[in-house]
Design a protein around this motif. Structure first.
Motif, mmCIF file in Angstrom:
data_model
loop_
_atom_site.group_PDB
_atom_site.id
_atom_site.type_symbol
_atom_site.label_atom_id
_atom_site.label_comp_id
_atom_site.label_asym_id
_atom_site.label_seq_id
_atom_site.Cartn_x
_atom_site.Cartn_y
_atom_site.Cartn_z
ATOM 1 N N VAL A 151 0.869 -1.178 0.000
ATOM 2 C CA VAL A 151 0.000 0.000 0.000
ATOM 3 C C VAL A 151 0.902 1.223 0.000
ATOM 4 C CG1 VAL A 151 -1.739 1.309 1.288
ATOM 5 C CG2 VAL A 151 -1.840 -1.198 1.242
ATOM 6 N N ILE A 152 0.636 2.125 -0.931
ATOM 7 C CA ILE A 152 1.391 3.375 -1.025
ATOM 8 C C ILE A 152 0.408 4.526 -1.114
ATOM 9 C CG2 ILE A 152 2.968 4.760 -2.435
ATOM 10 C CD1 ILE A 152 4.238 2.191 -3.391
ATOM 11 N N GLY A 153 0.639 5.548 -0.310
ATOM 12 C CA GLY A 153 -0.127 6.780 -0.406
ATOM 13 C C GLY A 153 0.619 7.760 -1.293
ATOM 14 N N LEU A 154 -0.110 8.462 -2.138
ATOM 15 C CA LEU A 154 0.469 9.495 -3.007
ATOM 16 C C LEU A 154 -0.231 10.805 -2.678
ATOM 17 C CD1 LEU A 154 2.221 10.417 -5.423
ATOM 18 C CD2 LEU A 154 0.302 9.778 -6.913
ATOM 19 N N HIS A 155 0.492 11.683 -1.969
ATOM 20 C CA HIS A 155 -0.081 12.993 -1.637
ATOM 21 C C HIS A 155 0.147 13.891 -2.848
ATOM 22 C CE1 HIS A 155 -0.377 16.917 0.574
ATOM 23 N NE2 HIS A 155 -1.477 16.279 0.941
ATOM 24 N N THR A 156 -0.924 14.168 -3.566
ATOM 25 C CA THR A 156 -0.844 14.924 -4.805
ATOM 26 C C THR A 156 -1.684 16.187 -4.655
ATOM 27 O OG1 THR A 156 -1.068 14.762 -7.205
ATOM 28 C CG2 THR A 156 -2.682 13.541 -5.909
ATOM 29 N N VAL A 157 -1.016 17.322 -4.601
ATOM 30 C CA VAL A 157 -1.670 18.594 -4.305
ATOM 31 C C VAL A 157 -1.884 19.392 -5.589
ATOM 32 C CG1 VAL A 157 -1.499 20.750 -3.015
ATOM 33 C CG2 VAL A 157 -0.639 18.628 -2.012
ATOM 34 N N PHE A 158 -3.162 19.623 -5.925
ATOM 35 C CA PHE A 158 -3.490 20.419 -7.119
ATOM 36 C C PHE A 158 -4.262 21.677 -6.762
ATOM 37 C CE2 PHE A 158 -6.673 17.086 -6.633
ATOM 38 C CZ PHE A 158 -7.857 17.794 -6.646
ATOM 39 N N GLU A 159 -4.456 21.916 -5.461
ATOM 40 C CA GLU A 159 -5.149 23.113 -4.983
ATOM 41 C C GLU A 159 -4.623 23.432 -3.579
ATOM 42 O OE1 GLU A 159 -9.338 22.188 -4.693
ATOM 43 O OE2 GLU A 159 -8.929 20.341 -3.620
ATOM 44 N N HIS A 160 -4.782 24.659 -3.144
ATOM 45 C CA HIS A 160 -4.354 25.067 -1.799
ATOM 46 C C HIS A 160 -2.909 24.669 -1.503
ATOM 47 C CE1 HIS A 160 -8.569 25.907 -1.332
ATOM 48 N NE2 HIS A 160 -8.877 24.627 -1.447
ATOM 49 N N HIS A 161 -2.040 24.892 -2.465
ATOM 50 C CA HIS A 161 -0.634 24.482 -2.346
ATOM 51 C C HIS A 161 0.025 25.022 -1.078
ATOM 52 C CE1 HIS A 161 -0.335 22.720 -6.394
ATOM 53 N NE2 HIS A 161 -1.247 23.636 -6.703
ATOM 54 N N HIS A 162 -0.263 26.262 -0.742
ATOM 55 C CA HIS A 162 0.376 26.898 0.415
ATOM 56 C C HIS A 162 0.004 26.216 1.731
ATOM 57 C CE1 HIS A 162 -3.561 28.773 0.014
ATOM 58 N NE2 HIS A 162 -3.503 29.010 1.324
ATOM 59 N N ALA A 163 -1.135 25.569 1.793
ATOM 60 C CA ALA A 163 -1.612 24.953 3.038
ATOM 61 C C ALA A 163 -1.226 23.475 3.163
ATOM 62 C CB ALA A 163 -3.127 25.090 3.138
ATOM 63 N N MET A 164 -0.714 22.885 2.090
ATOM 64 C CA MET A 164 -0.481 21.437 2.116
ATOM 65 C C MET A 164 0.964 21.072 1.796
ATOM 66 S SD MET A 164 -3.959 19.636 0.774
ATOM 67 C CE MET A 164 -4.363 20.606 -0.684
ATOM 68 N N GLY A 165 1.903 21.816 2.354
ATOM 69 C CA GLY A 165 3.313 21.508 2.156
ATOM 70 C C GLY A 165 3.762 20.321 2.994
#
Length: 189
Positions: free
Chosen positions: A71-85
């Motif tokens: 199982v692998i999680g992929l944290h992929t941020v396409f919105e709210h970049h500043h809040a999800m570093g």
């Protein structure tokens, strides 16, 4: 359906990752050949990811042998970049305690859409990809997926033998309704 359906039964491309969390070393999909891979794409601010996707990924991680299924999680941020570093994600991981490695999708310097998200044709989060023992994408889905359907597909992949494949991916994908944060729902192209 376009790009996501055309990826079925093709080799899963390597993830393009900026960093790994919850693991001592980077992981490649190539190194996981011989195992079934459950790849869960999420954003920590996506309600469906937090309420359903991540708990489901944890349940899968706990229900199946790590020798047979990764199982692998992929944290992929396409919105709210500043809040999800990365720092915010580390706090999130500490609080929610996922029991699997988390890959941080590499940002694209020319687009809001990260590189692995582009490569896999992901349309939002949560997204689920199932990769068979040979490294082929066998299921690609945006939104919440029923636990029983997911369990059935995982069991089928885990029990496949060479030359015997199940065509569950297309049937299951057509029946599931997309729920979650989509790229287009947040005003991105």
């Amino acid at each position: 359906m376009g790009k996501k359906m055309s990826m079925l039964n093709t080799a899963a491309p390597e993830l393009i990752i900026s960093d790994w969390l919850n693991t001592d070393a980077a992981i490649s999909l190539q190194s996981l050949r011989g195992k079934v891979v459950f790849l869960h794409s999420f954003q920590m601010l996506c309600p469906a990811c937090v309420s359903h996707g991540l708990p489901q990924a944890n349940a899968v991680r706990n229900a199946f042998s790590q020798e047979e299924l990764a199982v692998i999680g992929l944290h992929t941020v396409f919105e709210h970049h500043h809040a999800m570093g990365k720092e915010a994600l580390q706090v999130f991981i500490h609080e929610y305690r996922p029991g699997f490695p988390i890959a941080i999708d590499m940002p694209d310097q020319f687009s809001d859409i990260p590189l692995s998200m582009q490569k896999y044709g992901l349309r939002g989060t949560p997204s689920t990809m199932l990769i068979d023992r040979k490294g082929r994408i066998r299921f690609h889905h945006l939104g919440v997926i029923n636990d029983l359907k997911l369990g059935r597909m995982l069991c089928q992949l885990l029990t496949e033998t060479d030359g015997i494949e199940n065509n569950f991916a297309e049937k299951a994908s057509k029946r599931e309704e997309a729920q979650g944060c989509t790229v287009h729902s947040c005003g991105l192209p």
